[in-house]
Structure formats: structure tokens, C-alpha cells
Design a protein around this motif. Structure first.
Motif, PDB file in Angstrom:
ATOM      1  N   VAL A 180      51.615 -27.211  48.941  1.00 16.81           N
ATOM      2  CA  VAL A 180      52.121 -27.352  47.570  1.00 16.81           C
ATOM      3  C   VAL A 180      53.632 -27.114  47.560  1.00 16.81           C
ATOM      4  O   VAL A 180      54.390 -27.852  46.917  1.00 16.81           O
ATOM      5  CB  VAL A 180      51.401 -26.373  46.616  1.00 16.81           C
ATOM      6  CG1 VAL A 180      52.082 -26.349  45.260  1.00 16.81           C
ATOM      7  CG2 VAL A 180      49.936 -26.772  46.447  1.00 16.81           C
TER       8      VAL A 180
ATOM      9  N   THR B 101      45.754 -34.342  40.754  1.00 17.58           N
ATOM     10  CA  THR B 101      45.537 -35.710  40.262  1.00 17.58           C
ATOM     11  C   THR B 101      46.580 -36.099  39.222  1.00 17.58           C
ATOM     12  O   THR B 101      47.203 -37.158  39.316  1.00 17.58           O
ATOM     13  CB  THR B 101      44.132 -35.842  39.646  1.00 17.58           C
ATOM     14  OG1 THR B 101      43.199 -35.277  40.531  1.00 17.58           O
ATOM     15  CG2 THR B 101      43.786 -37.287  39.380  1.00 17.58           C
TER      16      THR B 101
ATOM     17  N   ASN C  12      42.428 -27.425  50.834  1.00 23.55           N
ATOM     18  CA  ASN C  12      41.621 -27.437  49.608  1.00 23.55           C
ATOM     19  C   ASN C  12      42.332 -28.111  48.454  1.00 23.55           C
ATOM     20  O   ASN C  12      42.102 -27.780  47.308  1.00 23.55           O
ATOM     21  CB  ASN C  12      41.300 -25.985  49.203  1.00 23.55           C
ATOM     22  CG  ASN C  12      40.375 -25.338  50.193  1.00 23.55           C
ATOM     23  OD1 ASN C  12      39.441 -25.969  50.674  1.00 23.55           O
ATOM     24  ND2 ASN C  12      40.645 -24.099  50.523  1.00 23.55           N
ATOM     25  N   ILE C  13      43.205 -29.005  48.772  1.00 23.30           N
ATOM     26  CA  ILE C  13      43.951 -29.644  47.692  1.00 23.30           C
ATOM     27  C   ILE C  13      43.329 -30.999  47.424  1.00 23.30           C
ATOM     28  O   ILE C  13      43.074 -31.772  48.348  1.00 23.30           O
ATOM     29  CB  ILE C  13      45.421 -29.809  48.105  1.00 23.30           C
ATOM     30  CG1 ILE C  13      45.969 -28.434  48.413  1.00 23.30           C
ATOM     31  CG2 ILE C  13      46.197 -30.552  47.060  1.00 23.30           C
ATOM     32  CD1 ILE C  13      47.397 -28.246  48.195  1.00 23.30           C
ATOM     33  N   THR C  14      43.104 -31.280  46.178  1.00 17.91           N
ATOM     34  CA  THR C  14      42.508 -32.571  45.819  1.00 17.91           C
ATOM     35  C   THR C  14      43.467 -33.333  44.914  1.00 17.91           C
ATOM     36  O   THR C  14      44.360 -32.746  44.306  1.00 17.91           O
ATOM     37  CB  THR C  14      41.182 -32.372  45.062  1.00 17.91           C
ATOM     38  OG1 THR C  14      41.431 -31.567  43.917  1.00 17.91           O
ATOM     39  CG2 THR C  14      40.142 -31.708  45.935  1.00 17.91           C
ATOM     40  N   GLY C  15      43.264 -34.590  44.826  1.00 22.29           N
ATOM     41  CA  GLY C  15      44.005 -35.383  43.849  1.00 22.29           C
ATOM     42  C   GLY C  15      45.300 -35.979  44.350  1.00 22.29           C
ATOM     43  O   GLY C  15      45.976 -36.682  43.612  1.00 22.29           O
ATOM     44  N   TYR C  16      45.670 -35.687  45.579  1.00 20.98           N
ATOM     45  CA  TYR C  16      46.885 -36.369  46.033  1.00 20.98           C
ATOM     46  C   TYR C  16      46.504 -37.417  47.057  1.00 20.98           C
ATOM     47  O   TYR C  16      45.599 -37.227  47.860  1.00 20.98           O
ATOM     48  CB  TYR C  16      47.919 -35.393  46.607  1.00 20.98           C
ATOM     49  CG  TYR C  16      47.634 -34.882  47.994  1.00 20.98           C
ATOM     50  CD1 TYR C  16      48.277 -35.416  49.096  1.00 20.98           C
ATOM     51  CD2 TYR C  16      46.734 -33.857  48.194  1.00 20.98           C
ATOM     52  CE1 TYR C  16      48.012 -34.938  50.362  1.00 20.98           C
ATOM     53  CE2 TYR C  16      46.474 -33.377  49.450  1.00 20.98           C
ATOM     54  CZ  TYR C  16      47.118 -33.922  50.534  1.00 20.98           C
ATOM     55  OH  TYR C  16      46.850 -33.447  51.791  1.00 20.98           O
ATOM     56  N   SER C  17      47.160 -38.527  46.991  1.00 21.35           N
ATOM     57  CA  SER C  17      46.729 -39.637  47.839  1.00 21.35           C
ATOM     58  C   SER C  17      47.848 -40.050  48.769  1.00 21.35           C
ATOM     59  O   SER C  17      49.004 -39.636  48.620  1.00 21.35           O
ATOM     60  CB  SER C  17      46.341 -40.815  46.945  1.00 21.35           C
ATOM     61  OG  SER C  17      47.500 -41.308  46.299  1.00 21.35           O
TER      62      SER C  17
ATOM     63  N   VAL D 236      43.267 -26.732  44.344  1.00 22.68           N
ATOM     64  CA  VAL D 236      44.371 -27.223  43.525  1.00 22.68           C
ATOM     65  C   VAL D 236      44.177 -28.712  43.303  1.00 22.68           C
ATOM     66  O   VAL D 236      44.061 -29.470  44.261  1.00 22.68           O
ATOM     67  CB  VAL D 236      45.714 -26.967  44.245  1.00 22.68           C
ATOM     68  CG1 VAL D 236      46.862 -27.462  43.399  1.00 22.68           C
ATOM     69  CG2 VAL D 236      45.870 -25.501  44.556  1.00 22.68           C
TER      70      VAL D 236
END
Lengths: 508, 416
Positions: free
Chosen positions: B9, A474, B337-342, A471
Motif C-alpha cells: 500500500v 477497488t 491480502n490486498i484485493t481490488g487492484y489489477s 484492503v
């Protein structure tokens, strides 16, 4: 009055700032000059090349190195060296001129091996004698007093007053031999070490401290796939690369130079596989040519490796450093080759370790990384290595054995450092390659975009599947951040309004 | 996406939705605050309806005296209100204290009802029903036994409720009397201000919605009669009655100028017991009223129900889940497996929280201070995290009550 006060305040403030920043040493780092004075590279009857080990330690400190053979020693000004390393593998009487020069030297001396007693007696260091080891016990004499230090599993420290001499004895190590060192003023004495046990790590650590002025240095561990060549099993190699990538491990590939039959399909397939490895977090290192030998002149090897480098670059593969045996470092006709890179990967116990038959000088390197072959015998001790290390696995190892080896290393808490953090450069005949965290630069132009585009096209099945399943937040992240920044601004305004209203309430 | 990713999520989505809802409430609450600055309350009313002020009490000898004396000092004609203290099955000196006050004020309408375990001892709702049966006022004002309302509190509440026939009840503001006692009471002080100015004022501004806080409120007698009294099964009878009022088509207004001061828990143990009791009670009310969520005739109460469900069910579960997953991730037990959150996302959540609380307390005179600012900064990592435990305990106790059919009792808060 008020204005003067403000001016004075500013002056004080800037004065303080200047003092603070002025005290920070902003001088450019100068490479240190170290000399190794040695009698022979090994002990009589032993194959262990001790000189090679010491050379590796000194080069790792980023120093310029002069190797001086005792038998070829000429009168020279030792004071130009920042530190001296004396390696005596044989018991003998020290030449008079060496003794005089060493006695005049007032910076750090690291004495390894034998004949330290002579130095002590010559310099009238009263009372301290080293009597050697006896089954784990060390006896030291100071005046009429005799001290025995029992073998202990931990470091123990003793302070001994003997007349006017205050000495510090440190005892370390747990082996049947008793590696330890004595420090007397500016001299550090290591009676023994061996590459085959932990005494080497102790020596390296202490020498590193002395040569680097006690600045801590973080040792790096990298994974290196060794001797990658066109006729290996390419499919297995790709699987190995995928395995490393899936486990988040970046790696080096030491690629053999190819300079014949470069237009064949086999070369094209090989290059594609190497580019795939590059895309998956691999960085290339140019292995020395197998044609190296005693009778092959250095410029010939230089020429072949340059051809190999050009061939790779033409195919979009970018070797960034040299993988060379230590013997190259002392050969005059190889100097041109070794100075083409600021980073060298060195192998210790190959056929061609450093055997300096005469005095030689070695320029400093930005990075010296020692290749250590991972095997079942040494995997337990790998994390204790005190140097930058490339843990090496041959490309010929089967996929299963490869995976097993890597998994074992991880389980032993070996953390493989990210290869992209090591900046390297390699220049061959007008082809300049540099690497940084962000990209690889070919003649100062980034090849990164090219890699990215090819990256997308070369994604493995598992990557694409992972992309579908993972998921990506971004865009959501960006949107939320924008909104919250706006909200924070609004709240600050509201708070200021409330503050004004609150003040009015108080003054009502 | 595995179960861990789904949970992350879910918790991210819920937490951020709640954050944005609260931001809206804070802004709305502030707008209402600006309106209240222009409120001009009357010095004297045209008429003074008879009000029954009811105070349910159980073992309150430490505080009841001060409370009753405050009630006797209301700026309201003494012949136009009565005070009914329901001393419910107390085993301390409450009866003696009350008797003494009664003797000192023989001409006042001060009624003391002492119950025992047979006639009483069944919780606050039952005590209120007992008081209600003895009351005769057209309006009922309720105060907790530890409250010391300001002189004008009753008058302001009454002025507001008679001014609008749609109002079924009017609630005042409660402040923390012992806020400077220790760090806990300072947390509670900030929490109560934030709750009132954000949740109460904000909801009133946006949807004319409020929830009765259990004390310092006034309600029409006729409505209690219509409802058949207070629900004796409910621990949080205030929330329960709020939902019923809305279903009947009435509104509850927030009148922040009517102020009472109450004693808050001074130890964690007492605080914990009190809050988990509230949570249990509110969960009961939510479960009881969830069936009205899908009925149009429930009106605006559906939004309140949704808000409570979001807070007690979704938000608290999301916080517990996200904290747990964070710790498991740190220990490398799970893989995400989560991308894009910082990390910036969490930093901003924290900043928004701190600023929204700061805005809420900035409307109170003297509360907008450096010390309160630092307390807010540490509140997120301390006091707020305790609420997660409180919620879990409350839910657990609620389930236990149902399974073991436990009777509602007085779980009164210890006084100091």
C-alpha cells in the motif's frame, strides 16, 4: 487511376482475409465413433478389468462407443468407425470373418494384448515378429535379423529397415514388465498394460493421441468429497469446506440421493450445510443410489435418483452431474438414466465395473472424469495420471486426516483445477440444471444472485475477519484508472500539438 | 493487514503520488515551453557587465581544449568577460593543452590556475572557490570542462538575469553531444531532456523554482560573497547552492535558449559512478537542509526540499520495495491480502510514464521520432530500473562517508 489503385488494394486485402479465414476449419465438431472388439474383460486368473480401463479411455476422448464381443461378432461394416480398438486377453485363433474385416479396415487400429502375430501373418507383414519379453529385454525379428532392445529408463526410438518395410519401434517404461508399443502403418500394438502401473498412463496417453488426431489435451485434476450424506458429521464437513476455501481450492461433493424423510430437520440441516459448501466454491454431483444391484431395474434407480435430485433442488442444492459406476453404461435399462447428464464421474474398481456380456453402444459424453481415491500408496504418482481425474476423499475421513491428505497432495505439486470452469448439465423430469463459469442455471434462470445473497449471510467468522483485515482497493483502482485515461488523452493531444510545431520548425 | 500488505500500500501510494506530481510538472513545463516560443532575445544588449566564466577541470586533457575554444567564441565583447580555468591537481596533459591555447590567444582574458594536491585536489567546490578568489566579474558563469556552449549562451543568460533583480541565478539548457553513440547515450539524452523540460521548466512555471545543474548557469557575484563561497563538503555543490539561494529570497530561472552541449558517459560503469555520486551528493544536501523544512522563512525552497525528499527517499524506496515484493510474490514466497487492484494499474503507470517522457522530448527539434519512441518504451524496464540500484549505492556510500569520515575528492567522470 488513383481510385482504381485503392479499389485493387481493398480487393487484395479482402481476398487475403477470406483465404486466411477460409482455411480455418469452422465445421462443427462431430463425435467420433469408436469400436472396441474384445474377447474377455480380463486375463485368466486376474481380477483386473482391462475392458473397463479401455472403455474409460475411449469415453474420455468424447467418442461414441460400440463394444463388440468377439463371440457375438456379426458381420458389420467396420469402415463406419473412426478407429478400432482390439482387446485380446487370451491367446486363441482369430475368427475368419473378424480377420477379414480387420484387414480391410484402413484407419487406425489399436491392438492390445495377444494374438497380434496372427494379424501380422494374415496380412503378410513380412518379417516382423514379436517374441515376447524376457526380463526386461525385448527381442524383435525382422527377416533374418534379430534385434534386442535393452531396457532403458528413458524412451528410446529405433528405426529399422527390413526389406520394403520401414517400422518404428518405441520402447518405454521402467517396470519389470516391459510395456511398449509397435507402430506399423495404421496399426498400433500394445502387448501389455496394467492399471496398477505406469503402463496404463502410457497407453492412455498414446491412445489419446491417436483418437484425438494428436491434438494435445490438458488433463484436469479436481478434488471430490465422496459419498456426502445426511448422517455424516456436519460440523466436521463444514470445517473441511472452510479448510478448502481458505486454501483456495474449489471442489465437488458427490451427494447421496435422499428421497425419504425429506422434511425432517436432519435434511434441512444437511441442505444448509450443502448450500454453505456451494457458496464456498463447491459444486454438487449426484451419487448413484445405494439400492443399485443386479436385480434392481434401471427405471427404478432412475426414479429414485430423480426424486433425490428434486429434493435437493427444492432446498437450493444443485447437483449438476452423475456419479455412476461404469456398469451402468452397458446396461440397456440404465441408458435412460446415464444420458440425463453430459458429464459423468466414473469409478473404476468398484463392484460394478463394465462387464459387457454382449454388444453394447454407449453415447458420447462431454466430460468423463475418473474418480481416483487418494491414499498414501498412490499419492506419489497422482500427478502423472493422463486423464481428467477427480481425486476422491471419503466424507467419512476425519478432519485431521482430510487436511493431511489435501496438504500432501498440494506438496506433491497437484494443482486442483477450478470446478467452475467445467460446464455440466443434468436434466431430470423437467428440472434442467446447467453450470457455466458465471453461474448455475435452473431451467435457464440463473441461481447466482440467490447464491450471492445467501453468501453474504452465511459468511464464516474467518471470512468476516478476513474482510476486516484485507484492503480493498477497488474504488481507488477505478478512480486512478479514470484519471490516468484522461491524462493519457491530454498527453496525446499535447504530443500532436508538438508534432505540428516541430514540423513548422523544420520548414522554417 | 500484515507487513507485506502495508509495504505494498505504501509503495502504491507513493508511486502514484509521484506519477501525478510529474504529470502536473509535465503539463506546466509544456506551458512554459509554449511561452518560450514567444521569447525574443536581443541581438545586442544595452550594457555588458563584466562576467567571469569559470571552468573547474581535473584531468580533462581530452576535452578541455574544445571547451575553452567554445568559450572564446562567445557572442559577447571579449573585453567584457574573462575565462578562468582551474586546472585542479591534474596529472594528465591538461596544463600543456591550456598553455598552448593561452599562447594562441595572447590578447584574450584567459587565466589558467594550476593547483596541486596541496593547494587543490579537494573537489569541484574547492576549485570554484579558488577561481572565485581570482575572478573580478560582477557575474559568474560556470561551465563544466566537457561543455561546448553555443555562441549565444552567455548573452542569453546575462540578458535574463539583468532583466529581473529577483533572480539570483539563471540556468541554461544542456544537451547531449554524443547522444547517438550508443543506446546508453540515447537514454541519457532522453533523460536529460525530460528532466529539464519536466522538472526544471515545470517547477519554474508552477513555483518559480529551479535547481542549478552545475553547468551553463550564471549567478550574481554578490550572492557568492554573501554565502561565503561554495560548500566544499558538498559533492553536488549545484544543488546545495540552489537551496541557499532560495533561503536568501532569490529565484533561479530556467532559460532554455541558452544551450550548451556536453559529453555524457558512454559506458555503464562510468554512468553508474557518475549517477551514484550525484545521488550521494543530493542526499547530503537534503540531509543538510531538512531542518529548514519546517521554517516559514525558508520560503519556496521547502517545496523543492519536499520534492527531493519524495524522489530520493520515498519514490526510490517505493520502487525498490514494489519490485522486490513483485518478485517474491511470483516465487510465492509471500502472500498478499490486498484485493481490488489489477494489472491495468501498472499498465497505466507505464503508459503515463511513456507519454510524459514523449511530451517532454517533443519540444526539442528533431527529437520527436519513431526511434526515440521505442527507446522510451524500453527505458522503463531498463534504464529506470538501474536508477534504483544507483540510488541504493548512493545512499550506501553516503552512510559510509559519514561513518568513516571520508574526505570529499574529485570523482570525475571519465571522458572519451
Amino acid at each position: 487511376m488513383c481510385k482504381n489503385y485503392i479499389v485493387k488494394k481493398f480487393l487484395c486485402f479482402f481476398t487475403v482475409i477470406i483465404i486466411i479465414f477460409g482455411s480455418i476449419n469452422v465445421n462443427a465438431k462431430e463425435n467420433k465413433r469408436i469400436a472396441i472388439l474384445y474377447d474377455s474383460y480380463n486375463e485368466y486368473g486376474s481380477e483386473e478389468n482391462k475392458l473397463s480401463s479401455i472403455v474409460n479411455i475411449v469415453l474420455s476422448s468424447g467418442s461414441v462407443l460400440d463394444i463388440l464381443k468377439v463371440s457375438d461378432y456379426d458381420d458389420r461394416d467396420l469402415s463406419s468407425y473412426d478407429s478400432l480398438v482390439v482387446l485380446y486377453n487370451e491367446t486363441c485363433k482369430l475368427p475368419g470373418n473378424i480377420m477379414v474385416d480387420l484387414s480391410k479396415y484402413n484407419r487406425n487400429i489399436i491392438w492390445i494384448g495377444k494374438n497380434f502375430n496372427e494379424f501380422v501373418e494374415y496380412n503378410n507383414i513380412v518379417g516382423i515378429k514379436y517374441e515376447g519379453t524376457l526380463k526386461g529385454k525385448v527381442f524383435l525379428k525382422s527377416g533374418n535379423r534379430r534385434y534386442s532392445i535393452e531396457k532403458e529408463p528413458e524412451i528410446s526410438k529405433f528405426k529399422v529397415d527390413a526389406g520394403n518395410i520401414k517400422s518404428e519401434f518405441k520402447y518405454l517404461g521402467t517396470g519389470s514388465e516391459t510395456p511398449f508399443f509397435i507402430r506399423y502403418k495404421n496399426t498400433n500394438y500394445f502387448p501389455y498394460f496394467s492399471y496398477n502401473d505406469m503402463s496404463y498412463n502410457i497407453l492412455r496417453k498414446q491412445m489419446g493421441k491417436i483418437l484425438n488426431n494428436d491434438l494435445p489435451k490438458e488433463e484436469k485434476r479436481y478434488l471430490l468429497i465422496d459419498r456426502v450424506y445426511p448422517f455424516m458429521d456436519l460440523k466436521e464437513f463444514v470445517d473441511k469446506v472452510d479448510f478448502l476455501h481458505d486454501n483456495g481450492i474449489t471442489f465437488y461433493c458427490s451427494v447421496m440421493p435422499v428421497y425419504d424423510n425429506t422434511k425432517f430437520d436432519a435434511m434441512k440441516r444437511f441442505a444448509e450445510v450443502l448450500k454453505y459448501a456451494q457458496d464456498k466454491g463447491g459444486r454438487m454431483v449426484l451419487h448413484y443410489s445405494d439400492l443399485f444391484g443386479e436385480n434392481i431395474p434401471g427405471d427404478r434407480v432412475d426414479y429414485m435418483m430423480a426424486a433425490g435430485q428434486k429434493n435437493y433442488v427444492d432446498y437450493g442444492v444443485y447437483p449438476l452431474a452423475l456419479d455412476i459406476p461404469e456398469a451402468f453404461l452397458c446396461k440397456d435399462d440404465y441408458k435412460n438414466l446415464v444420458t440425463k447428464s453430459d458429464t459423468i464421474f466414473t469409478t473404476k474398481y468398484e463392484k460394478y465395473s463394465v462387464i459387457a456380456s454382449k454388444n453394447c453402444s454407449i453415447d458420447s459424453f462431454k466430460n468423463v472424469i475418473e474418480k481416483v481415491n487418494i491414499n498414501d500408496n498412490n499419492i506419489e504418482n497422482l500427478e502423472q495420471l493422463n486423464c481428467n481425474t477427480a481425486l476422491t476423499i471419503s466424507s467419512d475421513l476425519s478432519l485431521e486426516a482430510f487436511k493431511k491428505m489435501v496438504t500432501s497432495a498440494i506438496k506433491k505439486n497437484i494443482l486442483f483445477n477450478d470446478v467452475s470452469y467445467l460446464d455440466m448439465s443434468l436434466n431430470f423430469n423437467g428440472i434442467s440444471l446447467k453450470s457455466s463459469r458465471e453461474s448455475i442455471f435452473l431451467n435457464d434462470k440463473s441461481v447466482f444472485e440467490k447464491i450471492n445473497v445467501e453468501n453474504e449471510n452465511n459468511k464464516s467468522k474467518s471470512d468476516k475477519k478476513a474482510d476486516k483485515n484485507s484492503v480493498d482497493l477497488t474504488n481507488t483502482n477505478k478512480a486512478i484508472l479514470k484519471v490516468t485515461f484522461f491524462i493519457c488523452g491530454l498527453f496525446v493531444i499535447i504530443t500532436l500539438i508538438s508534432f505540428r510545431i516541430d514540423k513548422k520548425k523544420y520548414f522554417k | 493487514m500484515n507487513i507485506v500488505d502495508s509495504l505494498i500500500v505504501y509503495s502504491l501510494a507513493v508511486i502514484w503520488v509521484i506519477i501525478f506530481i510529474n504529470v502536473v510538472l509535465v503539463v506546466a513545463g509544456y506551458i512554459y515551453y509554449l511561452k518560450t516560443l514567444k521569447f525574443k532575445m536581443k541581438e545586442s544588449l544595452e550594457e555588458y557587465p563584466f562576467v567571469s566564466v569559470m571552468v573547474p577541470a581535473h584531468n580533462e586533457d581530452k576535452v578541455i581544449g574544445k571547451t575553452v575554444n567554445s568559450l572564446l567564441n562567445f557572442d559577447y565583447p571579449i573585453d567584457k568577460y574573462e575565462i578562468i580555468v582551474i586546472n585542479d591537481n591534474s596529472s594528465d596533459n591538461s596544463a600543456e593543452v591550456l598553455r598552448q591555447i593561452q599562447e594562441e590567444n595572447p590578447h584574450r582574458n584567459l587565466i589558467i590556475i594550476n593547483t596541486d594536491k596541496v593547494t587543490g585536489g579537494k573537489g569541484k567546490s574547492n576549485a570554484l572557490n579558488i577561481g572565485f578568489n581570482a575572478s573580478k566579474g560582477e557575474f559568474l558563469a560556470i561551465y563544466d570542462a566537457d561543455n561546448t556552449p553555443e555562441k549565444t549562451a552567455l548573452k542569453y543568460l546575462l540578458e535574463t538575469i539583468v532583466g529581473d533583480s529577483v533572480l539570483g541565478a539563471v540556468i541554461g539548457k544542456f544537451r547531449c553531444r554524443n547522444k547517438n553513440k550508443n543506446l546508453l547515450t540515447r537514454f541519457i539524452n532522453i533523460e536529460s531532456l525530460a528532466f529539464q523540460w519536466m522538472a526544471q521548466a515545470g517547477r519554474w512555471q508552477l513555483g518559480n523554482l529551479c535547481t542549478i545543474p552545475g553547468t551553463n548557469f550564471i549567478i550574481r557575484r554578490s550572492l557568492i560573497e554573501e554565502m561565503g563561497g561554495w560548500d566544499t563538503k558538498a559533492i553536488t555543490e549545484d544543488t546545495e547552492i540552489s537551496f541557499r539561494l532560495y533561503r536568501m529570497g532569490y529565484k533561479i530561472k530556467f532559460m532554455p535558449l541558452a544551450v550548451t552541449w556536453e559529453q555524457e558517459p558512454q559506458t555503464l560503469k562510468v554512468w553508474f559512478k557518475q549517477r551514484s555520486r550525484w545521488t550521494k551528493g543530493n542526499i547530503y544536501v537534503v540531509f543538510k537542509n531538512v531542518k529548514y523544512l519546517f521554517l516559514k522563512e525558508s520560503g519556496v525552497s521547502r517545496f523543492d526540499l519536499i520534492y527531493y525528499i519524495m524522489i530520493y527517499l520515498f519514490f526510490l524506496s517505493a520502487v525498490v520495495i514494489s519490485d522486490t515484493l513483485f518478485l517474491l510474490g511470483l516465487a510465492q514466497i509471500i502472500h498478499v491480502n490486498i484485493t481490488g487492484y489489477s494489472i491495468m494499474l501498472w499498465v497505466m503507470a507505464y503508459v503515463v510514464f511513456a507519454l510524459s517522457v514523449l511530451v517532454s522530448i517533443s519540444v526539442e527539434k528533431g527529437e520527436f521520432s519513431i526511434s526515440n519512441f521505442f527507446i522510451i518504451l524500453i527505458m522503463y524496464f531498463t534504464y529506470c530500473k538501474l536508477w534504483g540500484i544507483v540510488a541504493a549505492m548512493g545512499f550506501y556510500n553516503f552512510v559510509k562517508d559519514i561513518v568513516f569520515k571520508r574526505e570529499v575528492k574529485w570523482y570525475k567522470t571519465e571522458r572519451f
